[in-house]
Structures are given as C-alpha cells and as structure tokens.
Design an enzyme around this catalytic site. Structure first.
Site, PDB file in Angstrom:
ATOM      1  N   HIS A  67      38.397  28.240  78.969  1.00 40.78           N
ATOM      2  CA  HIS A  67      37.265  28.282  78.036  1.00 40.78           C
ATOM      3  C   HIS A  67      36.846  26.849  77.706  1.00 40.78           C
ATOM      4  CE1 HIS A  67      34.519  29.542  75.120  1.00 40.78           C
ATOM      5  NE2 HIS A  67      35.269  30.297  74.335  1.00 40.78           N
ATOM      6  N   HIS A 114      31.413  26.576  73.848  1.00 42.00           N
ATOM      7  CA  HIS A 114      31.330  26.984  72.436  1.00 42.00           C
ATOM      8  C   HIS A 114      31.940  25.997  71.443  1.00 42.00           C
ATOM      9  CE1 HIS A 114      31.052  31.428  73.989  1.00 42.00           C
ATOM     10  NE2 HIS A 114      30.035  30.672  74.385  1.00 42.00           N
ATOM     11  N   TYR A 167      34.762  24.402  71.399  1.00 38.52           N
ATOM     12  CA  TYR A 167      36.212  24.275  71.289  1.00 38.52           C
ATOM     13  C   TYR A 167      36.655  22.993  72.010  1.00 38.52           C
ATOM     14  CZ  TYR A 167      35.613  28.879  69.391  1.00 38.52           C
ATOM     15  OH  TYR A 167      35.178  29.911  68.607  1.00 38.52           O
TER      16      TYR A 167
HETATM   17  C1  LIG Z   1      33.239  39.586  68.414  1.00 31.91           C
HETATM   18  C2  LIG Z   1      33.016  38.566  69.477  1.00 31.91           C
HETATM   19  C3  LIG Z   1      34.041  37.722  69.851  1.00 31.91           C
HETATM   20  C4  LIG Z   1      33.852  36.773  70.862  1.00 31.91           C
HETATM   21  N1  LIG Z   1      34.896  36.025  71.303  1.00 31.91           N
HETATM   22  C5  LIG Z   1      34.767  35.245  72.389  1.00 31.91           C
HETATM   23  C6  LIG Z   1      35.879  34.633  73.000  1.00 31.91           C
HETATM   24  O1  LIG Z   1      37.012  34.813  72.583  1.00 31.91           O
HETATM   25  N2  LIG Z   1      35.657  33.835  74.078  1.00 31.91           N
HETATM   26  C7  LIG Z   1      34.415  33.645  74.596  1.00 31.91           C
HETATM   27  O2  LIG Z   1      34.259  32.934  75.577  1.00 31.91           O
HETATM   28  N3  LIG Z   1      33.347  34.246  74.046  1.00 31.91           N
HETATM   29  C8  LIG Z   1      33.501  35.059  72.981  1.00 31.91           C
HETATM   30  N4  LIG Z   1      32.417  35.737  72.496  1.00 31.91           N
HETATM   31  C9  LIG Z   1      31.118  35.579  73.158  1.00 31.91           C
HETATM   32  C10 LIG Z   1      30.889  36.720  74.145  1.00 31.91           C
HETATM   33  O3  LIG Z   1      31.821  36.673  75.209  1.00 31.91           O
HETATM   34  C11 LIG Z   1      29.479  36.656  74.718  1.00 31.91           C
HETATM   35  O4  LIG Z   1      29.322  35.448  75.413  1.00 31.91           O
HETATM   36  C12 LIG Z   1      28.402  36.783  73.661  1.00 31.91           C
HETATM   37  O5  LIG Z   1      28.738  37.774  72.713  1.00 31.91           O
HETATM   38  C13 LIG Z   1      27.059  37.137  74.270  1.00 31.91           C
HETATM   39  O6  LIG Z   1      27.139  38.331  74.992  1.00 31.91           O
HETATM   40  P1  LIG Z   1      26.539  39.742  74.433  1.00 31.91           P
HETATM   41  O7  LIG Z   1      25.099  39.499  74.146  1.00 31.91           O
HETATM   42  O8  LIG Z   1      26.759  40.707  75.561  1.00 31.91           O
HETATM   43  O9  LIG Z   1      27.307  40.111  73.189  1.00 31.91           O
HETATM   44  C14 LIG Z   1      32.587  36.666  71.470  1.00 31.91           C
HETATM   45  C15 LIG Z   1      31.558  37.490  71.062  1.00 31.91           C
HETATM   46  C16 LIG Z   1      31.757  38.455  70.103  1.00 31.91           C
HETATM   47  C17 LIG Z   1      30.623  39.377  69.739  1.00 31.91           C
END
Ligand SMILES: Cc1cc2nc3c(=O)[nH]c(=O)nc-3n(C[C@H](O)[C@H](O)[C@H](O)COP(=O)(O)O)c2cc1C
Ligand SMILES: Cc1cc2nc3c(=O)[nH]c(=O)nc-3n(C[C@H](O)[C@H](O)[C@H](O)COP(=O)(O)OP(=O)(O)OC[C@H]3O[C@@H](n4cnc5c(N)ncnc54)[C@H](O)[C@@H]3O)c2cc1C
Length: 763
Positions: free
Chosen positions: A567, A570, A572
């Site tokens: 990762h 974002h 991090y």
């Molecule tokens: C509850 C939640 C937790 C997330 N945790 C992570 C994570 O641990 N690692 C990561 O790379 N992205 C994380 N994301 C981002 C998602 O993987 C994704 O990139 C983002 O939600 C956009 O996709 P979507 O429109 O299909 O929700 C998280 C998103 C949500 C909603």
C-alpha cells in the site's frame, strides 16, 4: 416586448422564431455581421431526439430541416490499414448553411427583422430594447462586455483543428480516419451532410501541427498538405475551405466556455456564448437550439424577466454541464489519442466509441450486438488464447499473472474493518472475508494490514507481525481456498503520519483521545493541525520499517496468500515518501522523484526477494494528489509506475488522493479510471482501476476499452458480498461458481430473473 438577438447563428435565429411563435406581437430583431449565405464550417450533426424537440416547438421549420437530413447509422474507424465498422448509432446531418437559410426564411415569415452585414459593436446601442440576447457565438462580445458579471471560464484545448469540406462521399458512415505521418498522427472526422458534400474536420496535436509546418502555411498550402495525407481516403476529391474570409489558415484551438452566470439585468447569454461543447460529441447546435426553446418558453410563462432568466438557467445548466462533461472526456480522448495508437483495431474502436463515457458496453450491445459479440470474442481470445464457443462478458474472462489465474476480473477492494484486537484478525474478519470470497469475485483483498504495532492506523487495524496473526490469517486463507475458487491477496502497509488515529466511524484521521503512540514520517509534516508531528525517520528507522515489511511478507507466505499488495497510496508512510507534499528531505530520499522513490523501491526489492517467484505483487498508488502541480499529478504517476515496473512490480493498483487535507478531488462515476487508463497505456503495465465503479456495465466498459485489467469495487461489496454472483445472473452468465449448499438459491434466482425479463419484454 422588443428583443434584440445579437448574432444570427442557430441560437439567435431559433430563439427569434421560438419567441415570435409564442407571441407574434413581440418585436424581434436579429443582428448578424455576415451575409445570409456566409458561414464557416460545413455540416452539423443533430439527432432524431433533438428533431422531436424542434418538432414540438415549431413544426414548420422542423419539417423543412427533416427534409434536408442525411441519415447514417454506422461509425467507421480507419486505422492501421483496417476499417472497423459498427452500426446502430443513428445520426442525422444537415449543411450549416442550409440550416441557417431555413431558419432565416422561417424567422422572416414570422415577422422577425433580420439585419445582415451589421456589426453589433456595443450593447449600449441596444439600450432601447426590453431584452438583449447575446447569441454571438464562442467569442461573444456581449459576454466580454460584462465579463465581471458573467465570469466566463475559457479553457483553450490542446489540439489544432481545421473545418474543411469535400465532395468525396462519406454517406455510408460517420468516419474517423487516423493517419500516421512522419510528423505524428493526424486524424479526420468526416460525415456527409447533403447529397454531394461532406464535412471533413482535420485535427492533430499542436506538436504535430508545428512539426508538419502547418503554423507557417496559408489555407491553400494547408489544404494541399491535408489532401496528400488523406489521399487514400479522398478518392481524388479535393478538400475545400469556406473560411477564406478568416485570417490565417483557419486552424483553431477549441475553446471550452463555461460561465458563472448567464444573465444580467435585461441581457441574457445563449448558445456558444454561454457554453460550448466540443465538436467531437456533435452537440453544439443541439444545445444552442434547445436552450433557445427553453429561454423563449420561460420568458413566455414566467411573470418577470428575472424569474424567466432564473428558470432558464435552472432548467438548462444541468443539461449543459452533463453534455460538457461527456464532451470533456471526448476532447481529452482525442488530445491523448497517441496513447491508444498501440491498441488492436478492435479495442481502439471500442475505446473511441466509449470515449465520452456516455455509451457503455450494454448500450453498444443494443446498437450493434454482432459487432460487440465479435469484440468480446477478441477480448477472450487475447486473454486465454482460445476462441470461446459461447461469448462471455469481459468481466468473466480469466486473468493470468505469474503462476496465478483469477477466474474473473472483479476484485474486492481493500477495506479496513477496524475490528482487530492487538493486530489479530477476529471472527469478524473470518466471516467478512469468507463471505466476500463466496460472493463470486475473482480476487479478494484484505484490508491494509500493518507491518508493526506502531505502523497501525488505528488500534482496530489488523497486523502481520506475530505468529498468532499469521495463524489467524491462515485460517481465513485456508477457508477461501477450500470452499471457493477465489484468490486472496494480502495488502501490507505502514500508517506513517496518519497513524495513531481513531476508528473509521469515529473521527477519521483524528488522533486517539488517549495513549497515542509515536509516529514517524519522511519529514516532520503533520497530517493536519490536530495530528501529531511525525518524527523524521533516520536510516535506522528505515532499516526497521524495511525489515518489518519483509517479516510481514514472510508471514504472508506462510499464511498461504496468493498475491501481495504493497500500500503506497493514501498518505500512509510509503505514499508520504513519494509525494513532495510531505517529503521535505534534503538527503538522497527527498527532492527529485527518483530520490523520493528510493526508499519505497528499496522496500519493494526486499519484499520481492522473499515473496514466491510464481506469485504476483501489486502496488497501490495515489495517482493524483488533487492539488495541482505542487503535488503528484497523473503524469508523475506514469513516471512512478514506470519505476515500479522496472523494479519488477506486476500490477499498479491505481487509486488517488487522501494525501493532503488541501486536496480538491473531482468526484464522479469511475472518476479515477482515467488515471488507470493513462498508466496502463503509457507505462505499458497491467492495472487495477478503482473508485465509484458500481455497475457490471462499468466494469465491462473499463476492461473492454483497455482502461484496466482488473476492476476493484469497495463499497458495493459492503452493500452486497454477492455482487459478482448477482452481476452474473443479470448478464445471463452461467459459469459463476455458487457454493454448493446455495445451489437451490441460485436456481430460483436465475428463474426469477428470467421471468422478470419476460414480464418487462426484454426477451
Ligand atoms: C470502509 C473502507 C475502508 C477502506 N480501507 C482501505 C484499505 O485498507 N486500503 C486501501 O487501499 N483502501 C481502502 N479503502 C479504499 C477502497 O479500497 C477504495 O479504493 C475506495 O473505497 C473507492 O472504491 P469504491 O468507490 O468502490 O468504494 C477503504 C474504503 C472504505 C469504504
Ligand atoms: C469544427 C466545428 C464543428 C462543429 N460541428 C458541429 C456539429 O456537428 N453539430 C453541432 O450541433 N454543432 C457543431 N459545432 C458547434 C456549432 O457550430 C455551434 O455550437 C453552434 O453553431 C452554436 O450556435 P450559436 O448560434 O451559439 O453560435 P454561432 O453558430 O457561432 O453563431 C454566432 C453568430 O453570431 C455572429 N456574430 C458574432 N459576433 C457578432 C457581432 N459582434 N455582430 C454581429 N454578429 C455577430 C456570427 O457571425 C455568427 O453567425 C461545431 C463547431 C465547430 C467549431
């Protein structure tokens, strides 16, 4: 009412007609600088739908326009010695001059005064009129005279184009011709608009235009050069310009016009003066004429001019923005077309047809099911080497990388659950991941799992730094492997400056109320004013973080994961090394992109060395900091991806943002997919797209157009773990594997779907 329309193009004339029709007592004057028969350009494209609107507004002129229409259903794409033709697109065209002459005649019959060869110099001279309509086109003087009020935003687009005509016939299809020259690619948009004339718009990048010397040519030389370039398609016919009254060679850059306001006192903007849509979506005249109807109608029904202008803007602005958004996608596609010129003609054609994102996979099936079936076959054969007996949607075509084969291309995106105890995944995680693996996706990602206790985002984050973690993860992985045919990927991360924060449903990214732990980062730059300042990492910290990653990767091997993701997005730790917004170091880990990538690459190399050769590693990046040139831009993301691929990364998981509190993301359907498209097609690497992708149709369009190789869905999988099984049922795909104990449910589900389709007359 006395109304002055400044400008006698489609907008001004059609407004005059529409107003007069509603009340013949209105006194309407149209002021036009040109003669009745002067016009730039050749033909315009309208649609049957627009004609329906014109018919309802003024049947007389609609009938005359319809009589002149040339119809065509096909789009033909000439590219690399192939012609790919698809049908069902349904356009109609009319000569611009003919359209204007019809509108002039109709306006005259209704009693509109037409003043040709009259320059509207100064709107003050129209002070005596009750209403002044600025219908004076893209370079509107009316708009400029009150620029402080209308606040125009004019975006001069990158390509050069020239609007020519020809007697060569293009009457069987709307035709795109792409020609490679020694100076670069040059393309034409050609369509018939009367019995013996076709529009022929030539376009190229500014760099190609300069290299070809067009900047030094007059119109005659431009035409001669274009005739040579397109000789094979012109069949000996000449190209013609009717813009000889313009200065220079008539090459233009398209101006995208937006205005904050469309009216002021008794002045209102209409047509291109208010908003433009790029010619590649062929809707400028449609917008102008439909807005003219709306304006006349509001003036007729509302009690005051102010109220009429307000309703006109309310009614039209959304439609205009929707079209401008599609037009922007289409404009950018042509601006970036050189990115796609390596694609196979089938995929190139698909990419072109879906460029505005208004037309999806299933729309294309409705238009030309035979062509789409052929394209789907091509996609599957390219992926598997076999021509399928039965066609499958792209999302159900397997994907192979290293020794791993995914049964389909739907991915459960990583999503933090904040339910771990001391880094340990619990029964919550077991049920959560098991359920998603049963739901039919080809690949299920774990949430960001942290490589050390201090590398966790929150106290609820999972970890992979102790044997007990490995055992708990192995229980989940074993279930997925034993009971489903999904693969499971571990996402590893370190929180950096965004660590020691609250659970996702508390105050996200805010520090803990108590017991905060020390956080580290490339530089002492905090996430926000309320967060801790991270300690700047020294070399010993880097060694530790690298070794933590390696230990976590080794534990992931023992847990049996099929795939590893690092990762690096974002905001991090790794992401904060990559972006200049948080990396302010002056040593060899800061400064240039190469330096900022040094530590993330070092970690990747160390991890790759312990990760099995036959299993892939993807890296998730933030392809746009959404802060403009001060942060990572999509172009930087291509460079980052190239470096990662060079180091041996198998796929780039293309996310964006969450790297700065100053970010201004532009959300929308599939809003991050363009970054995946750019990275995949410029850096030549397999990608995962993510971000507001929620329909099977989105997934299929993205894959088939070559914008990504795999598609991640996050929130849709929270709402429905069985998203893929449901999509399979919707698309009639029989190959999805339902868990054996659920087969009775599957049979009923398919039966009910089939019955519902009969009821709504789909089959
Ligand atoms: C509850 C939640 C937790 C997330 N945790 C992570 C994570 O641990 N690692 C990561 O790379 N992205 C994380 N994301 C981002 C998602 O993987 C994704 O990139 C983002 O939600 C956009 O996709 P979507 O429109 O299909 O929700 C998280 C998103 C949500 C909603
Ligand atoms: C290359 C190209 C291809 C296009 N293809 C299509 C297509 O296929 N389909 C489609 O729907 N649209 C197309 N358009 C867009 C379309 O031409 C415009 O969106 C449409 O004409 C807008 O109408 P309008 O009346 O607002 O502006 P215009 O058509 O530009 O009319 C404005 C009029 O105002 C006059 N004028 C300007 N200033 C003054 C002044 N000071 N005094 C007096 N008169 C003045 C001008 O002479 C002109 O006649 C294309 C545009 C371009 C550039």
């Amino acid at each position: 009412m006395r109304a002055a329309c400044l400008g006698g193009g489609p907008a001004g004339l059609y407004f005059a007609i529409s107003l007069k029709r509603r009340d013949p007592l209105h006194e309407v004057v149209v002021v036009e600088r040109n003669r009745p028969d002067d016009t730039f350009g050749w033909g315009v494209v309208l649609s049957d739908e627009t004609l329906g609107n014109l018919q309802a507004n003024d049947p007389e002129s609609a009938a005359l326009i319809r009589n002149e229409f040339v119809y065509w259903d096909d789009i033909a794409v000439h590219y690399r010695d192939t012609v790919v033709t698809s049908t069902g697109h349904g356009f109609c065209g009319i000569g611009r001059k003919r359209l204007l002459n019809i509108l002039q005649g109709r306006a005259r019959d209704l009693g509109v005064q037409l003043q040709f060869e009259t320059e509207a110099q100064d709107i003050e001279s129209y002070r005596d009129f009750d209403l002044i309509v600025g219908a004076d086109g893209v370079n509107s003087r009316v708009r400029a005279s009150h620029a402080d009020i209308f606040q125009p935003d004019i975006d001069v687009r990158a390509c050069k184009y020239v609007w020519l005509g020809t007697h060569q016939k293009f009457d069987d299809a709307f035709t795109f011709i792409f020609e490679e020259t020694e100076h670069g690619w040059i393309w034409a948009h050609a369509y018939q608009f009367d019995a013996d004339t076709a529009t022929f718009i030539v376009e190229c990048s500014e760099a190609t235009w300069r290299r070809a010397g067009f900047n030094r040519m007059g119109i005659e030389e431009t035409i001669a050069a274009c005739e040579m370039i397109f000789a094979r398609k012109l069949g000996g016919h000449k190209l013609m310009s009717n813009a000889r009254h313009l200065r220079g060679a008539a090459w233009l850059n398209f101006n995208r016009v937006l205005c904050e306001r469309w009216s002021y006192r008794n002045i209102v903007l209409l047509g291109d003066a208010a908003a433009t849509a790029h010619f590649s979506v062929g809707s400028g005249s449609k917008l102008a004429m439909e807005s003219a109807i709306a304006l006349a109608s509001c003036l007729h029904t509302e009690s005051s001019m102010e109220a009429a202008f307000r309703r006109y803007e309310d009614e039209r602005r959304l439609e205009v923005l929707r079209l401008q958004s599609a037009a922007r996608n289409s404009t950018e596609w042509f601006e970036e077309v050189e990115r796609y010129l390596h694609l196979d003609p089938v995929q190139f054609n698909y990419s072109l047809l879906t460029r505005s994102q208004r037309i999806s996979h299933e729309n294309l099936r409705q238009r030309d099911s035979v062509w789409l079936a052929g394209a789907e076959k091509w996609f599957e054969k390219k992926a598997t080497g076999r021509t399928p007996q039965v066609n499958h949607a792209p999302m159900f075509v397997p994907f192979r990388i290293r020794g791993i084969e995914l049964k389909n291309r739907v991915v459960v995106s990583p999503m933090a659950q904040y339910r771990a105890v001391d880094g340990n995944p619990t029964d919550w995680h077991f049920v959560h991941y098991a359920e998603r693996a049963k739901g039919g996706a080809g690949l299920v990602f774990t949430e960001m799992t942290c490589v050390s206790p201090e590398g966790r985002i929150t106290p609820g984050c999972t970890g992979l730094y102790r044997d007990e973690h490995q055992k708990a993860w192995k229980r989940i992985v074993d279930f997925v492997h034993a009971e489903t045919d999904a693969k499971i990927a571990m996402q590893l991360g370190h929180s950096g400056a965004k660590g020691s924060t609250q659970l996702g449903w508390e105050t996200m990214d805010a520090p803990l109320a108590a017991d905060n732990w020390e956080i580290i980062g490339p530089s002492p730059v905090r996430w926000s004013l309320s967060n801790q300042v991270p300690r700047e990492m020294n070399r010993a910290d880097m060694d530790k973080v690298r070794d933590d990653y390696v230990r976590a990767a080794q534990l992931a091997v023992r847990a049996g994961f099929d795939w590893l993701e690092l990762h690096y997005a974002h905001g991090y730790l790794m992401s904060s090394f990559i972006t200049p917004l948080t990396n302010k170091r002056t040593d060899r880990y800061g400064g240039s992109l190469e330096n900022r990538m040094r530590f993330p690459l070092e970690v990747f190399y160390a991890v790759r060395a312990v990760w099995p050769e036959n299993k892939p590693i993807s890296v998730r990046i933030s392809a746009n900091d959404w802060v403009g040139p001060d942060g990572i831009t999509p172009q930087d993301a291509v460079a980052i991806s190239r470096m990662l691929v060079e180091a041996g990364v198998d796929l780039i998981d293309v996310s964006a943002g969450q790297t700065s509190t100053q970010a201004k993301p532009v959300y929308g359907r599939m809003f991050q997919t363009p970054f995946s498209d750019q990275i995949r097609n410029e850096a030549g690497v397999a990608t995962l797209a993510v971000g507001n992708i929620y329909e099977p149709d989105h997934v299929n369009s993205i894959l088939m157009a070559g914008r990504a190789d795999l598609v991640c869905l996050a929130r849709p999988h929270l709402a429905n773990p069985y998203w893929t099984l449901h999509a399979a049922a919707d698309l009639g795909y029989q190959g999805a594997t339902w868990p054996k104990p659920y087969l009775a449910g599957r049979d009923q589900f398919y039966r009910l779907k089939a019955r519902a389709e009969v009821m709504i007359g789909k089959v």
